[in-house]
Structure formats: C-alpha cells, structure tokens
Design an enzyme around this catalytic site. Structure first.
Site, mmCIF file in Angstrom:
data_model
loop_
_atom_site.group_PDB
_atom_site.id
_atom_site.type_symbol
_atom_site.label_atom_id
_atom_site.label_comp_id
_atom_site.label_asym_id
_atom_site.label_seq_id
_atom_site.Cartn_x
_atom_site.Cartn_y
_atom_site.Cartn_z
ATOM 1 N N ILE A 152 52.880 -24.952 -11.106
ATOM 2 C CA ILE A 152 53.802 -26.087 -11.255
ATOM 3 C C ILE A 152 53.760 -27.011 -10.039
ATOM 4 C CG2 ILE A 152 55.889 -24.896 -10.432
ATOM 5 C CD1 ILE A 152 57.333 -26.175 -12.928
ATOM 6 N N TRP A 202 36.725 -34.569 -10.562
ATOM 7 C CA TRP A 202 36.008 -35.450 -11.502
ATOM 8 C C TRP A 202 35.024 -36.322 -10.729
ATOM 9 C CZ3 TRP A 202 35.422 -40.718 -12.081
ATOM 10 C CH2 TRP A 202 34.963 -41.170 -13.328
ATOM 11 N N GLU A 241 58.193 -26.232 -22.810
ATOM 12 C CA GLU A 241 56.970 -25.550 -23.229
ATOM 13 C C GLU A 241 55.853 -26.012 -22.285
ATOM 14 O OE1 GLU A 241 56.716 -23.309 -25.652
ATOM 15 O OE2 GLU A 241 58.861 -23.495 -26.080
ATOM 16 N N ARG A 278 49.638 -29.753 -17.875
ATOM 17 C CA ARG A 278 48.886 -29.861 -16.617
ATOM 18 C C ARG A 278 47.399 -29.938 -16.944
ATOM 19 N NH1 ARG A 278 49.765 -27.718 -10.694
ATOM 20 N NH2 ARG A 278 47.853 -28.495 -9.778
ATOM 21 N N GLU A 333 53.977 -32.949 -0.933
ATOM 22 C CA GLU A 333 52.961 -32.274 -0.119
ATOM 23 C C GLU A 333 51.667 -33.086 0.003
ATOM 24 O OE1 GLU A 333 54.711 -30.725 -2.653
ATOM 25 O OE2 GLU A 333 56.068 -29.738 -1.249
ATOM 26 N N ASN A 334 51.486 -34.097 -0.868
ATOM 27 C CA ASN A 334 50.225 -34.851 -0.839
ATOM 28 C C ASN A 334 50.053 -35.701 0.428
ATOM 29 O OD1 ASN A 334 50.209 -35.308 -4.464
ATOM 30 N ND2 ASN A 334 49.027 -33.855 -3.243
ATOM 31 N N GLY A 351 39.991 -35.669 -8.064
ATOM 32 C CA GLY A 351 39.029 -35.446 -6.988
ATOM 33 C C GLY A 351 37.792 -34.717 -7.509
ATOM 34 N N ASP A 404 46.204 -33.783 -12.873
ATOM 35 C CA ASP A 404 45.392 -33.175 -11.823
ATOM 36 C C ASP A 404 43.905 -33.200 -12.178
ATOM 37 O OD1 ASP A 404 45.048 -31.996 -9.360
ATOM 38 O OD2 ASP A 404 45.321 -29.951 -10.094
ATOM 39 N N GLY A 405 43.077 -33.265 -11.136
ATOM 40 C CA GLY A 405 41.636 -33.147 -11.341
ATOM 41 C C GLY A 405 40.839 -34.410 -11.016
HETATM 42 C C1 IPE Z 1 49.887 -31.835 -8.072
HETATM 43 O O1 IPE Z 1 48.525 -31.787 -7.861
HETATM 44 C C2 IPE Z 1 50.421 -33.181 -7.680
HETATM 45 C C3 IPE Z 1 49.998 -34.293 -8.526
HETATM 46 C C4 IPE Z 1 49.306 -34.240 -9.614
HETATM 47 C C5 IPE Z 1 50.450 -35.579 -8.077
HETATM 48 P P1 IPE Z 1 47.914 -31.167 -6.523
HETATM 49 O O2 IPE Z 1 46.459 -31.255 -6.658
HETATM 50 O O3 IPE Z 1 48.532 -31.806 -5.327
HETATM 51 O O4 IPE Z 1 48.438 -29.658 -6.607
HETATM 52 P P2 IPE Z 1 47.875 -28.374 -5.870
HETATM 53 O O5 IPE Z 1 47.729 -28.739 -4.426
HETATM 54 O O6 IPE Z 1 46.557 -28.055 -6.462
HETATM 55 O O7 IPE Z 1 48.892 -27.312 -6.131
HETATM 56 C C1 IPE Z 2 45.527 -35.418 -8.801
HETATM 57 O O1 IPE Z 2 44.173 -35.217 -8.594
HETATM 58 C C2 IPE Z 2 46.020 -36.707 -8.195
HETATM 59 C C3 IPE Z 2 46.851 -36.543 -7.001
HETATM 60 C C4 IPE Z 2 47.283 -35.422 -6.519
HETATM 61 C C5 IPE Z 2 47.230 -37.770 -6.321
HETATM 62 P P1 IPE Z 2 43.634 -34.469 -7.304
HETATM 63 O O2 IPE Z 2 43.357 -35.495 -6.258
HETATM 64 O O3 IPE Z 2 44.558 -33.401 -6.896
HETATM 65 O O4 IPE Z 2 42.286 -33.896 -7.858
HETATM 66 P P2 IPE Z 2 41.647 -32.469 -7.522
HETATM 67 O O5 IPE Z 2 42.675 -31.436 -7.878
HETATM 68 O O6 IPE Z 2 41.331 -32.468 -6.060
HETATM 69 O O7 IPE Z 2 40.440 -32.413 -8.374
HETATM 70 MG MG MG Z 3 44.661 -31.397 -7.394
#
Ligand code: IPE
Ligand code: IPE
Ligand code: MG
Length: 246
Positions: free
Chosen positions: A192, A22, A204, A185, A64-65, A20, A17-18
């Site tokens: 989660i 970044w 863990e 994470r 959900e993405n 976007g 995660d992260g």
């Molecule tokens: C979880 O990240 C899914 C992936 C890393 C693919 P999200 O960015 O979608 O999770 P939420 O929406 O912050 O819970």
């Molecule tokens: C995780 O990064 C990748 C996917 C969910 C595909 P994000 O796109 O969720 O990045 P943030 O959480 O918006 O920074």
């Molecule tokens: Mg995210």
C-alpha cells in the site's frame, strides 16, 4: 454479463506505479516514464467518467518520494505544474471537480497558487471528483486529522468522549466522497506504500503487473469490472449477504 449491467465501484483509487521501470526497459531515463504516465492519467480520467465512477483518486507523489534524486523530484514538480495548466480546463469542461489531497505546503508558491485556482474553478462540478494525492501519506493524513480533533478538544468545541470514528472520518482526506470501493496498484508490487490507510479499511484490492504507462483503457476496464465479482461481506457471513442483498 453485458457491460451495462455490471456493478461499478463508486470510488476507485490507483497507486500509479511502474513509470521508472517502463522507461528503463526502453533504455530511457526514468523521467520519460513519468511523461508517458501522464497520458495514462488522461485516459483513466476519461474511462472512469465514461463508466460512471463517481470519485477517482490518484496517487501521484508520496510523502516519501522526496527522498528520490533531486533531479527526478524537480522534473516531477515541473510536470505537475505543466499538466495542471494544460488539463484543468478540459476537466472543467467535462464537469469534473478537481482537488489535491496531501500536505501542499511543501510545494512552491507558484504550484500552490495553481492548485488553488484549479480547485476553485472546478469546485461546483458534479460529474465526478478527481482527487490527486500529492505529498500525501496515509500516516500524515491520520496525524493531521488527529491534530484537528485535538485542537477542537483544546478549544472546548468537543469533549474526549465525543471522539468517534465518525468524527475522525470528518477530518480525514476524501471525507464527503463515497467510501473507497476499489484500490488498484499497477507495477507488480503488493503493498500500500502509505497510501489511503484509513480509507482503505473495506476497499477491494486489485493488483496488476502492468506498468502504469501501459495501463490502457482495456486494462482499466478489466480492473473496474473485476469489482462486480467480489462479494463484500463487511464482517458478515456469506449467507447473510446472499439472503439480504442490498
Ligand atoms: C507509490 O509508489 C507512490 C506513488 C505511486 C506516487 P512508490 O514507487 O513510491 O512505492 P514504493 O517505494 O515502491 O513502495
Ligand atoms: C510511480 O512510478 C510514479 C511515482 C512514484 C512518482 P515509479 O517512479 O515509482 O516507477 P518504478 O516503481 O520505479 O518503476
Ligand atoms: Mg515505484
């Protein structure tokens, strides 16, 4: 303790995660973060294999993405296709078995075909198993396992009394791999997000603020080595574990 003597988790999963944030912190479009994140996927696979991890499971796209803006979803799909095409040979050369977990039926025919080909090419490899969770949700997983079990009951292959945790386990994604030891994470959130709900029962957890594109080899090693310091009690007392180490 030297690196060699540390206890290495056999099965590691990562919520990557992260991306976007970044990109946004560099005044770039969110998709630039996803592109940068691909390099981190690459280095993580190499590091995991080097350290002797047996199974690495990466959360790439959640159920959900799909709710994200269509432009972002379509770039993610293109990236997925591009990476599969470019990287699978390298995985194969390194003895890595590749599989997708998730509801792939929603992907394009072309992508589904590419996934099948990649899984078939690498199916006999034994160095490490790389599972990528795509259109995956922990609730979906438990639901699809339940459907398979119900189907067996319906066909008189199984009676209701025979349904056990073991039977459920056999129908849940990642069955056959070592139990999940460590769930990482990146990106600073402590949740989660519908990832491996069933499989994480005794994992863990390791949370870091580092954003996925910045999660380099040293950061990953810190996470993996942190596992050595955890006392896994599985419901027993600390004394029971100390007096009876595996
Ligand atoms: C979880 O990240 C899914 C992936 C890393 C693919 P999200 O960015 O979608 O999770 P939420 O929406 O912050 O819970
Ligand atoms: C995780 O990064 C990748 C996917 C969910 C595909 P994000 O796109 O969720 O990045 P943030 O959480 O918006 O920074
Ligand atoms: Mg995210």
């Amino acid at each position: 303790m030297s690196e060699e003597n540390r206890k290495i988790p056999q099965h590691v999963a990562i919520i990557m995660d992260g991306n976007g944030r970044w990109a946004q912190s560099r005044s770039k479009a969110r998709v630039a973060g996803h592109k940068a994140g691909v390099e981190t996927v690459r280095s993580s696979v190499t590091t995991a294999r080097k350290l002797g991890v047996k199974a690495l499971t990466l959360f790439a796209f959640s159920s959900e993405n799909w709710l994200r803006p269509e432009s972002e979803v379509s770039v993610l799909m293109e990236l997925f296709m591009f990476v599969l095409t470019r990287e699978v040979k390298r995985l194969h050369k390194n003895g890595i078995r590749f599989q997708i977990i998730g509801d792939v039926g929603r992907f394009s025919e072309k992508l589904q075909k590419k996934i099948k080909e990649s899984e078939t090419l690498t199916e006999n490899n034994t160095e490490m198993v790389l599972s990528v969770a795509a259109n995956y949700g922990g609730r979906w997983d438990i639901t699809q396992a339940t459907k398979q079990v119900a189907e067996k009951v319906n066909n008189n292959e199984l009676s209701i009394d025979d349904i056990s945790e073991q039977v459920m386990n056999e129908h849940i994604s990642l069955n056959g791999l070592p139990d999940l030891d460590l769930l990482i994470r990146t990106g600073g959130d402590y949740r989660i997000s519908n990832f491996l709900l069933w499989q994480a029962a005794y994992a863990e957890f390791y949370f870091t603020d580092t954003l996925w594109p910045d999660f380099n080899e040293d950061a990953f090693k810190d996470a993996i080595f942190s596992f050595d310091k955890r006392e896994r009690r599985f419901g027993l007392t600390g004394d029971q574990i100390k007096n009876n180490p595996e």
